[in-house]
Scaffold this motif. Structure first.
Motif, PDB file in Angstrom:
ATOM      1  N   ALA A  44      38.657  29.472  39.840  1.00 34.47           N
ATOM      2  CA  ALA A  44      37.298  29.279  39.414  1.00 34.47           C
ATOM      3  C   ALA A  44      37.026  30.920  38.498  1.00 34.47           C
ATOM      4  O   ALA A  44      36.794  30.448  37.855  1.00 34.47           O
ATOM      5  CB  ALA A  44      36.177  29.496  40.082  1.00 34.47           C
ATOM      6  N   GLY A  45      37.711  31.974  39.342  1.00 27.40           N
ATOM      7  CA  GLY A  45      37.519  33.268  38.245  1.00 27.40           C
ATOM      8  C   GLY A  45      38.352  32.819  37.459  1.00 27.40           C
ATOM      9  O   GLY A  45      38.029  33.663  36.337  1.00 27.40           O
ATOM     10  N   GLU A  46      39.352  32.471  37.176  1.00 24.35           N
ATOM     11  CA  GLU A  46      40.705  32.399  36.380  1.00 24.35           C
ATOM     12  C   GLU A  46      39.552  31.713  35.201  1.00 24.35           C
ATOM     13  O   GLU A  46      39.527  31.992  34.472  1.00 24.35           O
ATOM     14  CB  GLU A  46      42.145  32.486  36.885  1.00 24.35           C
ATOM     15  CG  GLU A  46      42.749  33.296  37.485  1.00 24.35           C
ATOM     16  CD  GLU A  46      43.686  32.369  38.273  1.00 24.35           C
ATOM     17  OE1 GLU A  46      44.588  31.246  38.271  1.00 24.35           O
ATOM     18  OE2 GLU A  46      44.534  33.107  38.746  1.00 24.35           O
ATOM     19  N   ALA A  47      39.466  30.663  35.273  1.00 21.74           N
ATOM     20  CA  ALA A  47      38.943  29.759  34.548  1.00 21.74           C
ATOM     21  C   ALA A  47      37.769  30.561  34.380  1.00 21.74           C
ATOM     22  O   ALA A  47      37.538  30.678  32.397  1.00 21.74           O
ATOM     23  CB  ALA A  47      38.239  28.818  35.363  1.00 21.74           C
ATOM     24  N   LEU A  48      36.596  31.073  34.425  1.00 21.39           N
ATOM     25  CA  LEU A  48      35.867  31.835  34.281  1.00 21.39           C
ATOM     26  C   LEU A  48      36.417  33.380  33.317  1.00 21.39           C
ATOM     27  O   LEU A  48      35.719  33.606  31.964  1.00 21.39           O
ATOM     28  CB  LEU A  48      34.469  32.289  34.764  1.00 21.39           C
ATOM     29  CG  LEU A  48      34.149  30.807  35.331  1.00 21.39           C
ATOM     30  CD1 LEU A  48      33.436  31.641  37.072  1.00 21.39           C
ATOM     31  CD2 LEU A  48      32.703  31.071  34.491  1.00 21.39           C
ATOM     32  N   LEU A  51      36.969  32.600  30.065  1.00 26.79           N
ATOM     33  CA  LEU A  51      35.760  32.402  28.469  1.00 26.79           C
ATOM     34  C   LEU A  51      35.424  34.081  28.162  1.00 26.79           C
ATOM     35  O   LEU A  51      35.268  34.048  26.792  1.00 26.79           O
ATOM     36  CB  LEU A  51      34.242  32.155  29.459  1.00 26.79           C
ATOM     37  CG  LEU A  51      34.454  30.718  29.610  1.00 26.79           C
ATOM     38  CD1 LEU A  51      33.743  29.982  30.079  1.00 26.79           C
ATOM     39  CD2 LEU A  51      34.939  29.214  28.447  1.00 26.79           C
ATOM     40  N   PHE A  52      36.071  35.253  29.470  1.00 26.80           N
ATOM     41  CA  PHE A  52      35.454  36.085  28.976  1.00 26.80           C
ATOM     42  C   PHE A  52      36.859  36.814  28.001  1.00 26.80           C
ATOM     43  O   PHE A  52      36.661  37.155  26.903  1.00 26.80           O
ATOM     44  CB  PHE A  52      35.354  37.305  29.858  1.00 26.80           C
ATOM     45  CG  PHE A  52      33.862  37.257  30.327  1.00 26.80           C
ATOM     46  CD1 PHE A  52      32.627  38.365  30.500  1.00 26.80           C
ATOM     47  CD2 PHE A  52      34.151  36.335  31.745  1.00 26.80           C
ATOM     48  CE1 PHE A  52      31.533  37.910  31.045  1.00 26.80           C
ATOM     49  CE2 PHE A  52      32.478  36.236  32.263  1.00 26.80           C
ATOM     50  CZ  PHE A  52      31.402  36.762  31.568  1.00 26.80           C
ATOM     51  N   ALA A  53      37.829  36.547  28.077  1.00 28.34           N
ATOM     52  CA  ALA A  53      38.749  36.302  27.469  1.00 28.34           C
ATOM     53  C   ALA A  53      39.052  36.187  25.913  1.00 28.34           C
ATOM     54  O   ALA A  53      39.885  36.929  25.007  1.00 28.34           O
ATOM     55  CB  ALA A  53      40.086  36.327  27.875  1.00 28.34           C
ATOM     56  N   GLN A  54      37.529  34.948  25.735  1.00 27.02           N
ATOM     57  CA  GLN A  54      38.619  34.232  24.609  1.00 27.02           C
ATOM     58  C   GLN A  54      37.443  34.920  23.836  1.00 27.02           C
ATOM     59  O   GLN A  54      36.982  34.368  22.403  1.00 27.02           O
ATOM     60  CB  GLN A  54      37.821  32.690  24.223  1.00 27.02           C
ATOM     61  CG  GLN A  54      39.226  32.272  25.503  1.00 27.02           C
ATOM     62  CD  GLN A  54      38.768  30.966  25.894  1.00 27.02           C
ATOM     63  OE1 GLN A  54      37.673  30.800  25.819  1.00 27.02           O
ATOM     64  NE2 GLN A  54      39.653  30.104  26.519  1.00 27.02           N
ATOM     65  N   GLY A  55      36.302  35.665  24.205  1.00 25.23           N
ATOM     66  CA  GLY A  55      34.881  36.905  23.509  1.00 25.23           C
ATOM     67  C   GLY A  55      34.041  36.649  23.781  1.00 25.23           C
ATOM     68  O   GLY A  55      32.757  36.986  23.103  1.00 25.23           O
ATOM     69  N   GLU A  56      34.105  35.301  24.696  1.00 26.58           N
ATOM     70  CA  GLU A  56      32.435  34.542  25.214  1.00 26.58           C
ATOM     71  C   GLU A  56      31.856  35.616  25.602  1.00 26.58           C
ATOM     72  O   GLU A  56      32.479  36.656  27.022  1.00 26.58           O
ATOM     73  CB  GLU A  56      32.457  33.086  26.045  1.00 26.58           C
ATOM     74  CG  GLU A  56      32.938  31.442  24.750  1.00 26.58           C
ATOM     75  CD  GLU A  56      33.417  30.843  25.194  1.00 26.58           C
ATOM     76  OE1 GLU A  56      32.128  30.335  25.974  1.00 26.58           O
ATOM     77  OE2 GLU A  56      33.696  30.307  24.584  1.00 26.58           O
ATOM     78  N   ARG A  57      30.090  35.471  26.345  1.00 26.72           N
ATOM     79  CA  ARG A  57      30.046  36.166  28.040  1.00 26.72           C
ATOM     80  C   ARG A  57      28.700  35.381  28.000  1.00 26.72           C
ATOM     81  O   ARG A  57      27.823  35.047  28.011  1.00 26.72           O
ATOM     82  CB  ARG A  57      28.861  37.369  26.899  1.00 26.72           C
ATOM     83  CG  ARG A  57      28.256  38.634  27.464  1.00 26.72           C
ATOM     84  CD  ARG A  57      29.931  39.561  28.646  1.00 26.72           C
ATOM     85  NE  ARG A  57      28.788  40.740  29.581  1.00 26.72           N
ATOM     86  CZ  ARG A  57      29.615  41.343  29.817  1.00 26.72           C
ATOM     87  NH1 ARG A  57      30.776  42.246  28.483  1.00 26.72           N
ATOM     88  NH2 ARG A  57      28.603  42.296  30.443  1.00 26.72           N
ATOM     89  N   ILE A  81      37.651  38.559  36.546  1.00 26.28           N
ATOM     90  CA  ILE A  81      36.811  39.084  35.075  1.00 26.28           C
ATOM     91  C   ILE A  81      37.517  40.551  34.226  1.00 26.28           C
ATOM     92  O   ILE A  81      38.194  40.550  33.776  1.00 26.28           O
ATOM     93  CB  ILE A  81      35.271  38.511  34.843  1.00 26.28           C
ATOM     94  CG1 ILE A  81      35.106  37.417  35.077  1.00 26.28           C
ATOM     95  CG2 ILE A  81      34.803  39.694  33.599  1.00 26.28           C
ATOM     96  CD1 ILE A  81      33.994  36.643  35.138  1.00 26.28           C
ATOM     97  N   LYS A  82      37.476  41.189  35.359  1.00 28.94           N
ATOM     98  CA  LYS A  82      37.786  42.640  35.205  1.00 28.94           C
ATOM     99  C   LYS A  82      39.855  42.574  34.650  1.00 28.94           C
ATOM    100  O   LYS A  82      40.085  42.933  33.947  1.00 28.94           O
ATOM    101  CB  LYS A  82      37.832  42.744  36.654  1.00 28.94           C
ATOM    102  CG  LYS A  82      38.333  44.859  36.343  1.00 28.94           C
ATOM    103  CD  LYS A  82      37.530  45.687  37.593  1.00 28.94           C
ATOM    104  CE  LYS A  82      38.160  47.381  37.243  1.00 28.94           C
ATOM    105  NZ  LYS A  82      37.940  47.920  38.489  1.00 28.94           N
TER     106      LYS A  82
END
Length: 199
Positions: A44-48, A51-57, A81-82
């Motif tokens: 779940a952490g990797e999937a979320l 999204l952050f890595a793609q520039g989403e927040r 995420i970090k």
């Protein structure tokens, strides 16, 4: 009962525990993640994080139940995420996001008392009624919404999410899988749940 603030939030149920695997009622008993649950939390952490890595927040901070199965799940998400996106999100906990207390039923197999409990016709000895859980769940999410700018990720429990479903006017007794993130948002006046991540 308090009304849920009309603001979007993300919700993640904790990863699997040994009692989940054995279909035992957990409630407030503080059972840790098993190996499957740890793997689920990491996925779940990797999937979320993707999204952050793609520039989403998608969300700005994390508020978890203090019970270890939820809080440790939240820590895995925060860490992923970090590490994957370089974004460090605040993580706090709120006692109102704890799972319902099932009293004498905790540690026992889930039985035919669960539906009557949701319908307000039964409360296990020493337990919490569904209405009390709903009030507490709404207060916990509302407090999470008010503690910071942006959208929160709530990491908590299955029965608590049923209470939130009730507060959102959705079908109540629907099981949320372990460690599968959903986004709750409004479409006009109606709450909808979005689940689109490949976990």
């Amino acid at each position: 009962m308090s009304q849920l603030l009309a603001r979007p939030y993300w919700f993640l149920r904790h990863g699997e525990t040994e009692w989940n695997a054995r279909h035992l009622s957990q409630g407030r008993t503080d059972i840790p993640l098993n190996d499957t649950g740890i793997a689920q939390a990491k996925r779940a952490g990797e999937a979320l994080a993707a999204l952050f890595a793609q520039g989403e927040r998608p969300f700005s901070y994390i508020v978890a139940s203090p019970l270890m199965r939820a809080y440790v799940t939240a820590e895995y998400v925060q860490q992923a995420i970090k590490e994957k996106a370089g974004v460090e999100l605040p993580l706090t906990h709120d006692r109102d996001l704890q799972e319902v207390c099932f009293g004498v039923q905790e540690g026992k197999p889930m039985g035919d008392w669960y539906n009557p409990w949701i319908e307000g016709q039964f409360v296990p000895e020493g337990g919490e009624c569904f209405e009390e859980l709903t009030t507490r769940a709404v207060q916990g999410v509302n407090r999470a919404q008010e503690q910071a700018e942006g959208v929160p990720l709530i990491v908590a429990h299955g029965a608590l999410f049923r209470a939130l479903r009730y507060a959102m006017g959705l079908e109540v007794n629907v099981r949320l899988a372990n460690a599968v993130p959903v986004k709750a948002c409004l479409d006009g006046q109606q709450w909808v749940l979005e689940q689109s991540l490949p976990v």
